[in-house]
Design an enzyme around this catalytic site. Structure first.
Site, mmCIF file in Angstrom:
data_model
loop_
_atom_site.group_PDB
_atom_site.id
_atom_site.type_symbol
_atom_site.label_atom_id
_atom_site.label_comp_id
_atom_site.label_asym_id
_atom_site.label_seq_id
_atom_site.Cartn_x
_atom_site.Cartn_y
_atom_site.Cartn_z
ATOM 1 N NE ARG A 259 -13.292 -2.261 -8.468
ATOM 2 C CZ ARG A 259 -12.495 -2.674 -7.479
ATOM 3 N NH1 ARG A 259 -12.041 -3.923 -7.461
ATOM 4 N NH2 ARG A 259 -12.159 -1.857 -6.508
ATOM 5 N N GLY B 191 -6.652 2.686 1.517
ATOM 6 C CA GLY B 191 -7.466 3.552 0.659
ATOM 7 C C GLY B 191 -7.413 3.152 -0.803
ATOM 8 C CG ASP C 292 -7.269 -4.010 2.330
ATOM 9 O OD1 ASP C 292 -6.896 -4.939 3.073
ATOM 10 O OD2 ASP C 292 -6.757 -3.792 1.218
ATOM 11 C CG ASP D 77 -10.346 -4.924 -4.120
ATOM 12 O OD1 ASP D 77 -11.101 -4.292 -4.876
ATOM 13 O OD2 ASP D 77 -9.613 -4.376 -3.286
HETATM 14 P P1 AMP Z 1 -5.012 -5.007 -2.857
HETATM 15 O O1 AMP Z 1 -4.585 -5.962 -1.787
HETATM 16 O O2 AMP Z 1 -4.561 -5.332 -4.230
HETATM 17 O O3 AMP Z 1 -6.483 -4.771 -2.812
HETATM 18 O O4 AMP Z 1 -4.301 -3.599 -2.565
HETATM 19 C C1 AMP Z 1 -3.954 -3.122 -1.297
HETATM 20 C C2 AMP Z 1 -3.791 -1.631 -1.335
HETATM 21 O O5 AMP Z 1 -2.774 -1.269 -2.270
HETATM 22 C C3 AMP Z 1 -5.037 -0.856 -1.719
HETATM 23 O O6 AMP Z 1 -5.063 0.311 -0.957
HETATM 24 C C4 AMP Z 1 -4.793 -0.569 -3.192
HETATM 25 O O7 AMP Z 1 -5.487 0.578 -3.625
HETATM 26 C C5 AMP Z 1 -3.296 -0.334 -3.222
HETATM 27 N N1 AMP Z 1 -2.716 -0.607 -4.544
HETATM 28 C C6 AMP Z 1 -2.547 -1.803 -5.151
HETATM 29 N N2 AMP Z 1 -1.972 -1.651 -6.352
HETATM 30 C C7 AMP Z 1 -1.759 -0.322 -6.532
HETATM 31 C C8 AMP Z 1 -1.205 0.481 -7.574
HETATM 32 N N3 AMP Z 1 -0.727 -0.036 -8.686
HETATM 33 N N4 AMP Z 1 -1.174 1.817 -7.373
HETATM 34 C C9 AMP Z 1 -1.644 2.387 -6.248
HETATM 35 N N5 AMP Z 1 -2.169 1.684 -5.239
HETATM 36 C C10 AMP Z 1 -2.225 0.351 -5.358
HETATM 37 MG MG MG Z 2 -7.944 -4.022 -2.352
#
Ligand code: AMP
Ligand code: MG
Length: 535
Positions: A203, A110, A280, A290
Site C-alpha cells: 500500500r 497497532g 483505527d 483499510d
Molecule cells: P481491522 O479492523 O481489520 O483493521 O483490524 C483491527 C486490528 O487487528 C488491527 O490492529 C490489525 O492490524 C489487526 N489484525 C487484523 N488481522 C490481523 C492478522 N491476520 N494478524 C495480525 N493482526 C491482525
Molecule cells: Mg485496520
C-alpha cells in the site's frame, strides 16, 4: 513523465524515513506480542516467504514512485514487495495505535499485519510511505498471524485503485503478490477452517497515521508524545498551517474535519460502504483506508452493510456513515484536547464537519442530478423524494443515476417511453407496478421541469452527470468472480477489472459486462453480499 527520471533499480529509491527519525520507537527489538509504551512504532522485519509470485501491479502507482514497467516486471520487485529483500534505505517498522472498535475503546491495536518499509521522496518531491500488508507478525499482532489471504488482498488492491480513479481520496496499492504459502482462515467464524493462498499488498499513501494513533497516547496520558506526534504530522503533512501551537492544532483539526467530510460525501456519491469504520481505520489525512469487508451498494438500501460481524446493529451501514465519521471525529477531538485545552473551539471544528458534509452532500446531489446549481426551494424535496423512491423497489443505484442522464427533458414522450432508459436499473421487474410507476412519473415530471429551468443543453447535462455518476464500480460480485478465477491460478480478471475501472466514467463498449447489475446467483453468495472481518 520523463523516462530519464524512472529508476532502473529499487536500491535507487530515495528514502527519507522522517517518521522514525522524528519520533521515539520501541527499544525492544525482539518480535513478540506486547504493549508498547512511550513509542509510536516498533522496528520489525517482514517475514521471508518461500515462493513469491507477482500477481498484479498498478502502473499509475509505479509511476508515482518513478518505477518503470520493466522494473515492476522484475524478480527483484517481487522479492522486495513481498518483504523478502529489504532494499537500500528501507527501515521497516510497525505503527503503534489504538482505537474504538464498534463504539468501544479497544486499547492498543497497532499494525498487526502491516509493516512500513519507509517513506520515499519521488522526482516531484512528493512523500510516499510504502507499507506491506500481510507480511508476517509484528509486536501488534496479538494472537493473530500477521498474514493476509489472496481473496482479501485482491479486494484491497482493486478497490484502492478503483476508488482513486473514481476521484475518492484513498490509500493506493502498488502491487499484489502471492507468498507461495498457505494461511488458515475460518471465513465465517463457524468452525470451517480452510487453507487459503497467502498474499501481500504493497500500500502507498503520504501517511498511514490514524485517529487511533493519537487516541492511544491520550488514553495513556502520554501528552508529551501526543504533542510530538501532532507536531510531526503538521510539519510533514500540513506545513502550510504554520508552526505547531494551540492555534495551529485547531486549524489542523478543522482541516481533518473538512477532509473527512469530503471523503464521506464521495462514499455516499459512489455507493461505497466501508464496513469497519473503527477509529483505527480512520486516516488522519481523510483517505479511505483499510479495505476489509467493504461493499458497493447494489440496490439502494441505506441500511445495508456487507459486514456480517456488524449484521445485528448495523452500526456501519451505508446511511449511517456520515454520523459515524462525526462520532469518530468526536473521539479524535477528545484525544487532541490535551493539546488545546478548550472545548468550544473543538466543538466549532466539529460543526465544520457537519457544515462541510451538508454543503458537500447538496452540491454532490446537485451534480448527480445534472443541475447547474443548487436551488433549495425545489431541490431539497427532489433529493429526498428520489431517495425514498430508490428504496421503494430494488433499484440499482449506479445504473439508476447513470441512466437518469438519458431521460430527455426536451421531447414530449408518453410516460411509458419516458422511463425506458431506467428499466435496466430494476432488480425485480414485478416490483415495478402501476402504483410504483405513478410515483416514478410524478418525480420525473418534477425533475424534468427543474432541468428545463436550467436552460442547459441535453449534452451539457449529460456531460455533467457522467462526470459524477460512474458507469463502472467494483461491484461485489465482480470482485468475487476475479477471486474465484485467481484461486484457480488465472489472474486475468484482476487486470481486466483494473483496466476497466481506470475509466469508470467512460462508456466502454467492450466492457459492457462489467456494468451489469448483480446477477441473481450473487444475491446471497458469500463474498458478494456478505463478508466477515476474516481476511
Ligand atoms: P481491522 O479492523 O481489520 O483493521 O483490524 C483491527 C486490528 O487487528 C488491527 O490492529 C490489525 O492490524 C489487526 N489484525 C487484523 N488481522 C490481523 C492478522 N491476520 N494478524 C495480525 N493482526 C491482525
Ligand atoms: Mg485496520
Amino acid at each position: 513523465m520523463n523516462p530519464i527520471q524512472q529508476l532502473t533499480h529499487l536500491d535507487d529509491l530515495k528514502f527519507d524515513n522522517n517518521f522514525i527519525r522524528d519520533l521515539p520507537g520501541d527499544p525492544e527489538k525482539n518480535n513478540y506480542p506486547r504493549q508498547v509504551l512511550a513509542a509510536c512504532y516498533s522496528q520489525v522485519l517482514p517475514t521471508k516467504v518461500v515462493n513469491p509470485q507477482r500477481v498484479a501491479f498498478s502502473s499509475e502507482v509505479a509511476e508515482l514512485l518513478d518505477l518503470s514497467p520493466e522494473l515492476c516486471n522484475s524478480d527483484d520487485f517481487t522479492q522486495v514487495f513481498t518483504g523478502n529483500r529489504i532494499s537500500c534505505g528501507m527501515e521497516p517498522y510497525a505503527l503503534c495505535y489504538g482505537g474504538h472498535q464498534f463504539g468501544h475503546w479497544a486499547g492498543q491495536l497497532g499494525d498487526g499485519r502491516a509493516i512500513n518499509l519507509g517513506e520515499i521522496i519521488n522526482s516531484k518531491r512528493e512523500r510516499w510511505a510504502l507499507q506491506l500488508k500481510g507480511s508476517g507478525p509484528t509486536p501488534y499482532s496479538r494472537t493473530a498471524d500477521g498474514l493476509a489471504v489472496l481473496r482479501s488482498s485482491i479486494r484491497e488492491f482493486l478497490c484502492s485503485e478503483a476508488m482513486h480513479h473514481l476521484g475518492v481520496p484513498t490509500t493506493r496499492a502498488l502491487s499484489l503478490t502471492l507468498t507461495g504459502e498457505s494461511v488458515i482462515r475460518d471465513m465465517f467464524y463457524n468452525g470451517n477452517r480452510k487453507a487459503e493462498p497467502g498474499a501481500v499488498v504493497c500500500r502507498v499513501a503520504p501517511s498511514f497515521t490514524r485517529f487511533g494513533s493519537f487516541q492511544l497516547l491520550t488514553a495513556r496520558r502520554d501528552h508529551a508524545l501526543l504533542k510530538q506526534l501532532a507536531d510531526h504530522t503538521i510539519r510533514t503533512h500540513h506545513p502550510h498551517i504554520g508552526e505547531p501551537s494551540p492555534a495551529t492544532y485547531l486549524i489542523w483539526f478543522t482541516e481533518i474535519c473538512q477532509k473527512t467530510a469530503e471523503m464521506i460525501v464521495h462514499w455516499q456519491r459512489v455507493g461505497f460502504v466501508h464496513g469497519v469504520m473503527n477509529t483505527d481505520n480512520m486516516s488522519i489525512l481523510g483517505l479511505t483506508i483499510d479495505y476489509g469487508p467493504y461493499g458497493w451498494l447494489e440496490n439502494y438500501d441505506p441500511n445495508w452493510t456487507p459486514n456480517t460481524t456488524d449484521a445485528e446493529h448495523r452500526r456501519y451501514r451505508f446511511g449511517n456513515q456520515p454520523e459515524i465519521a462525526f462520532w469518530n471525529l468526536g473521539q479524535l477531538a477528545n484525544a487532541l484536547y490535551p493539546l488545546i485545552e478548550q472545548v468550544e473551539p473543538l466543538q466549532e471544528a466539529l460543526n465544520v464537519y457537519t457544515e462541510t458534509f451538508e454543503q458537500g452532500w447538496q452540491a454532490m446531489m446537485t451534480e448527480k442530478l445534472g443541475f447547474n446549481n443548487y436551488q433549495p426551494e425545489t431541490d431539497d424535496s427532489l433529493f429526498s423524494d428520489l431517495i425514498a423512491l430508490l428504496q421503494r423497489v430494488e433499484t440499482d443505484m449506479t445504473l439508476f443515476y447513470r441512466q437518469l442522464s438519458m431521460i430527455s427533458a426536451h421531447t414530449q414522450d408518453n410516460d411509458e417511453n419516458l422511463i425506458l432508459p431506467l428499466m435496466s436499473a430494476y432488480y425485480v421487474p414485478d416490483q415495478v407496478t402501476a402504483d410504483y410507476k405513478t410515483h416514478l412519473y410524478d418525480w420525473l415530471h418534477r425533475y424534468i421541469k427543474r432541468v428545463q429551468q436550467d436552460n442547459s443543453s441535453a449534452e451539457e447535462r449529460r456531460t455533467r452527470m457522467h462526470a459524477v455518476n460512474p458507469r463502472y464500480v467494483l461491484r461485489n460480485y465482480l470482485a468475487q468472480l476475479a477471486i474465484d478465477k485467481a484461486e484457480t491460478g488465472d489472474f486475468s480478471m484482476i487486470d481486466e477489472l483494473l483496466d476497466c475501472l481506470r475509466h469508470p466514467y467512460d462508456d466502454q463498449p467492450d466492457n459492457e459486462a462489467f456494468a451489469e447489475k448483480r446477477p441473481d446467483w450473487a444475491r446471497h453468495r458469500a463474498g458478494c453480499s456478505m463478508l466477515s472481518c476474516s481476511s
